[in-house]
Design a protein around this motif. Structure first.
Motif, PDB file in Angstrom:
ATOM      1  N   ALA A 161       1.236  81.882  86.722  1.00 11.89           N
ATOM      2  CA  ALA A 161       1.364  80.857  85.849  1.00 11.89           C
ATOM      3  C   ALA A 161       0.012  80.925  84.914  1.00 11.89           C
ATOM      4  O   ALA A 161      -0.178  80.403  83.959  1.00 11.89           O
ATOM      5  N   VAL A 162      -0.962  81.613  85.478  1.00 11.29           N
ATOM      6  CA  VAL A 162      -2.437  81.448  84.884  1.00 11.29           C
ATOM      7  C   VAL A 162      -2.342  82.785  83.799  1.00 11.29           C
ATOM      8  O   VAL A 162      -3.391  82.538  82.926  1.00 11.29           O
ATOM      9  N   ALA A 163      -1.671  83.496  83.662  1.00 18.66           N
ATOM     10  CA  ALA A 163      -1.723  84.683  82.841  1.00 18.66           C
ATOM     11  C   ALA A 163      -1.953  84.434  81.457  1.00 18.66           C
ATOM     12  O   ALA A 163      -1.019  83.644  81.021  1.00 18.66           O
ATOM     13  N   GLY A 164      -2.918  84.766  80.765  1.00 21.99           N
ATOM     14  CA  GLY A 164      -2.890  84.411  79.125  1.00 21.99           C
ATOM     15  C   GLY A 164      -3.124  83.074  78.815  1.00 21.99           C
ATOM     16  O   GLY A 164      -3.167  82.647  77.686  1.00 21.99           O
ATOM     17  N   LYS A 165      -3.686  82.119  79.767  1.00 19.92           N
ATOM     18  CA  LYS A 165      -3.845  80.837  79.550  1.00 19.92           C
ATOM     19  C   LYS A 165      -5.340  80.585  79.911  1.00 19.92           C
ATOM     20  O   LYS A 165      -5.931  81.139  80.866  1.00 19.92           O
TER      21      LYS A 165
END
Length: 529
Positions: A161-165
């Motif tokens: 869920a953390v990718a690119g954020k």
């Protein structure tokens, strides 16, 4: 970052270093051996950034034992107060022959800014970061935050869920010096493809931000700024985005400063409540420190470090300056000079605040924040020698303990007057709050002008009756000693006064009117003249 000229407090001093610790810790025998080696080499001051247990009796504490021999030979020993704050009664190195140093902030911030946007509404937050690497400030990233997942721990499939954020999360500990657990957690988040992290202080840390180089695009926020960010992120839609503002700089003149760092251990002294600790406050938060070329925790030549291990060397430098100006002064006289010339106010003239921006009491600040420029000219000093400390040990612990601590056959309880805690000639006075009058005595030595007069001024709650006798001390020569007594009784009618009594004895003399100050303690009444 933090560009400028690095210099010690006493840059002309010569340094001798004694290795007493390894990666596995610090054994009692090596600490004692290091202290004995320093004594044999004839050093003037020992800076000891180590701490034991807050419940150690003095005769079981290697630092207290080794330091007694040093002080008996005229060597001043400066120790860290410990990094277990803001928990009360966490102070270590509390023997009265030591200078025990708490940690404060400085007026420098390593600024790193972040901006969050949602449908044209934005909020800008000024955080801090050591690492200057930053993603292009025009790049926008989705923001990830959940009230249900406030911490920074993402495991298994959650990491997708953390990718690119930009991940907003709260620290899982209070970032004590050399703690690497947070670093590994953030490494995992960045490894999962996160664009960056806004790391929020725990509520306990409040406004104290202990900086670490967490790599690019990690910005650390105070608990207050973190609350603003999380409120915004919680109320925003799924379109909320954020960006790192590329301009990072070093800001000087930050206010309020100094403040007490959250990790700085607090009094009261659990072993001997009658001897107030810590003694003094000095810079210990995000200090630019010389650093070895390569260690387990990083590489030099400089690093930004925090802890009372940073504040103690500041006082050691001041000791060196005072010692060079007054080579004949005892360790107790030097400590007294540093304590009684300390500042009770911050740079703006207001009270010194703690990590929650509340007024810090004496359990956090000791006598106040060190003022190096004034320390060499205190006017009066409260002096003590090895025999005085020995008499105190006799009253507190007895002959067997004195033999362990002093290691000097000439010091015997049978030959010494037993000195109760309240009667030890310490620069701070602690008395019990009781209806019956309680009297303590102090003897001061004139180290200022030959002819000088000091007058006591008392500031106290209405529930206290305080008498200083005599109210005026008249000196006619340098080195002259005078004794005064302070009698305190409490009517106990003021609830607020019970919780945090504020009492000061202010020195008012013709040539030093600025030597007036106030002291406060939630554990009792403190008089610091």
């Amino acid at each position: 970052m933090a560009a400028g000229t690095a210099a010690g407090v006493a840059p002309g001093a010569h340094l001798a270093m004694y290795k007493v610790c390894t990666g596995k810790g610090c054994s009692d025998s090596t600490v004692l051996a290091g202290l004995d080696a320093a004594i044999k080499d004839g050093v003037d001051v020992i800076s000891l950034s180590l701490g034991g247990n807050a419940t150690f009796r003095y005769d079981h504490d290697p630092i207290a034992i080794g330091a007694f021999s040093a002080v008996a030979k005229g060597i001043t020993v400066v120790c860290a107060a410990g990094n277990n704050g803001p928990r009360p009664a966490s102070v270590v190195n509390d023997a009265p022959w030591l200078i025990t140093v708490a940690a404060s902030s400085v007026d420098r911030s390593l600024l790193a800014e972040v901006q969050l946007d949602d449908k044209g509404v934005s909020v800008a937050v000024a955080g801090e970061a050591i690492n200057k690497q930053v993603t292009n400030s025009s790049t926008l990233f989705p923001v990830l935050y959940s009230d249900e997942r406030r911490n920074c721990i993402y495991r298994g499939e959650e990491r997708n869920a953390v990718a690119g954020k930009i991940v907003i999360c709260e620290a899982v500990d209070n970032l004590l010096p050399y703690n690497t657990s947070e670093k590994s957690i953030l490494r995992d988040i960045k490894g999962a493809g996160a664009a960056g992290v806004l790391l929020i202080n725990t509520k306990a840390d409040g406004y104290t931000t202990v900086l670490y180089d967490y790599g690019s695009d990690v910005v650390q926020l105070t608990a207050a700024d973190g609350a603003r960010v999380t409120k915004y992120a919680s109320s925003s839609s799924a379109t909320a985005v954020g960006r790192f503002i590329g301009h990072r700089t070093t800001v000087l003149g930050v206010r309020p400063s100094p403040t007490v760092a959250s990790f700085s251990s607090r009094g009261p002294n659990t072993i001997t409540p009658g001897v107030f600790k810590p003694d003094v406050l000095a810079p210990g938060l995000n200090i630019l420190a010389a650093y070895p070329p390569k260690t387990l925790f990083g590489a030099g030549p400089f690093d930004v470090l925090s802890g009372t291990s940073m504040s103690a060397p500041h006082i050691s430098g001041v000791v060196a300056l005072v010692k060079s100006a007054h080579p004949g002064w005892s360790p107790a006289a030097i400590k007294s000079a540093i304590m009684t010339t300390s500042d009770a106010v911050d740079r703006s003239g207001g009270p010194i605040l703690d990590e929650q921006r509340r007024n810090a009491d004496a359990n956090a600040t000791g006598a106040g924040h060190v003022n190096p420029a004034r320390a060499a000219d205190p006017g009066l000093v409260y002096d003590l020698g090895a025999a005085d400390y020995a008499g105190y040990i006799c009253a507190l612990l007895g002959e067997a303990a004195l033999a362990v601590i002093a290691r000097d056959s000439s010091l015997s309880c049978a030959k010494l007057p037993k000195t109760p805690e309240a009667e030890l000639n310490y620069p701070a006075i602690t008395v019990p709050l009781q209806p019956a009058p309680f009297t303590v005595r102090r003897t001061v030595t004139n180290v200022g002008p030959a002819a000088v007069t000091y007058t006591a001024e008392v500031l106290a709650p209405k529930s206290l009756t305080v008498r200083v006798s005599p109210g005026t001390l008249v000196f006619t020569k340098a080195g002259e000693k005078k004794t005064f007594s302070v009698t305190v009784s409490s009517q106990g009618g003021d609830v607020l006064a019970r919780r945090q009594l504020e009492l000061g004895v202010r020195e008012a003399c013709r040539h030093k009117p600025d030597h007036c100050r106030r002291r406060a303690s939630s554990a009792g009444t403190v008089i610091d003249a």
